[in-house]
Write a protein that holds these residues in place. Structure first.
Motif, mmCIF file in Angstrom:
data_model
loop_
_atom_site.group_PDB
_atom_site.id
_atom_site.type_symbol
_atom_site.label_atom_id
_atom_site.label_comp_id
_atom_site.label_asym_id
_atom_site.label_seq_id
_atom_site.Cartn_x
_atom_site.Cartn_y
_atom_site.Cartn_z
ATOM 1 N N LEU A 1 -19.895 67.215 28.557
ATOM 2 C CA LEU A 1 -19.020 66.046 28.503
ATOM 3 C C LEU A 1 -17.928 66.266 29.542
ATOM 4 O O LEU A 1 -17.113 67.180 29.412
ATOM 5 C CB LEU A 1 -18.443 65.870 27.104
ATOM 6 C CG LEU A 1 -19.483 65.730 25.993
ATOM 7 C CD1 LEU A 1 -18.801 65.517 24.658
ATOM 8 C CD2 LEU A 1 -20.460 64.602 26.292
ATOM 9 N N ILE B 1 -23.457 67.110 18.297
ATOM 10 C CA ILE B 1 -23.883 66.095 19.263
ATOM 11 C C ILE B 1 -25.304 65.650 18.927
ATOM 12 O O ILE B 1 -26.178 66.463 18.654
ATOM 13 C CB ILE B 1 -23.801 66.630 20.703
ATOM 14 C CG1 ILE B 1 -22.334 66.886 21.066
ATOM 15 C CG2 ILE B 1 -24.446 65.659 21.687
ATOM 16 C CD1 ILE B 1 -22.108 67.423 22.451
ATOM 17 N N VAL C 1 -20.945 61.899 19.302
ATOM 18 C CA VAL C 1 -20.237 63.174 19.292
ATOM 19 C C VAL C 1 -19.455 63.231 17.986
ATOM 20 O O VAL C 1 -18.573 62.398 17.755
ATOM 21 C CB VAL C 1 -19.284 63.302 20.502
ATOM 22 C CG1 VAL C 1 -18.526 64.612 20.458
ATOM 23 C CG2 VAL C 1 -20.062 63.165 21.811
ATOM 24 N N LEU D 1 -18.971 58.154 22.413
ATOM 25 C CA LEU D 1 -18.251 58.928 23.417
ATOM 26 C C LEU D 1 -16.951 58.235 23.797
ATOM 27 O O LEU D 1 -16.920 57.012 23.985
ATOM 28 C CB LEU D 1 -19.135 59.102 24.658
ATOM 29 C CG LEU D 1 -18.662 60.071 25.720
ATOM 30 C CD1 LEU D 1 -18.576 61.486 25.153
ATOM 31 C CD2 LEU D 1 -19.612 60.050 26.903
ATOM 32 N N ALA E 1 -21.471 61.855 29.970
ATOM 33 C CA ALA E 1 -22.385 62.889 29.471
ATOM 34 C C ALA E 1 -23.391 63.219 30.566
ATOM 35 O O ALA E 1 -24.103 62.341 31.043
ATOM 36 C CB ALA E 1 -23.099 62.402 28.227
#
Length: 89
Positions: free
Chosen positions: A12, A54, A70, A75, A81
């Motif tokens: 990330l 995740i 996540v 996100l 990502a």
């Protein structure tokens, strides 16, 4: 015929990171996790990979994240990502 990887590493990374092809990506990741294939497919139609909070639907042909949670949430804005296969062993 290619085989579907059993594990990927998901990084990330803040969207503003410009060098996505070198070490700067891993150094700039705010979180990373190795995720493993679950044997199931997500609503996207791609295999589901899970691990360390995740859950991702990943297209194993292009190493593209098609869906991502996540810690059970989408996100955060400003993060991207990135995926790379994990060697067996």
């Amino acid at each position: 015929m290619s085989t579907v990887p059993k594990r990927f590493e998901i990084l990330l990374v803040p969207e503003h990171v410009e060098d996505r092809g070198g070490a700067a990506v891993a150094d700039s990741a705010v979180r990373s996790a190795v995720v493993e294939a679950t044997g199931r497919h997500g609503e996207s139609g791609y295999p589901i990979y899970e691990g360390h909070g995740i859950r991702a639907d990943i297209d194993p042909e292009t190493d593209t994240v098609e869906a991502l949670l996540v810690d059970g949430h989408e996100l955060d804005y400003g993060l991207t990502a990135l995926v790379r296969p994990v060697a067996h062993g």
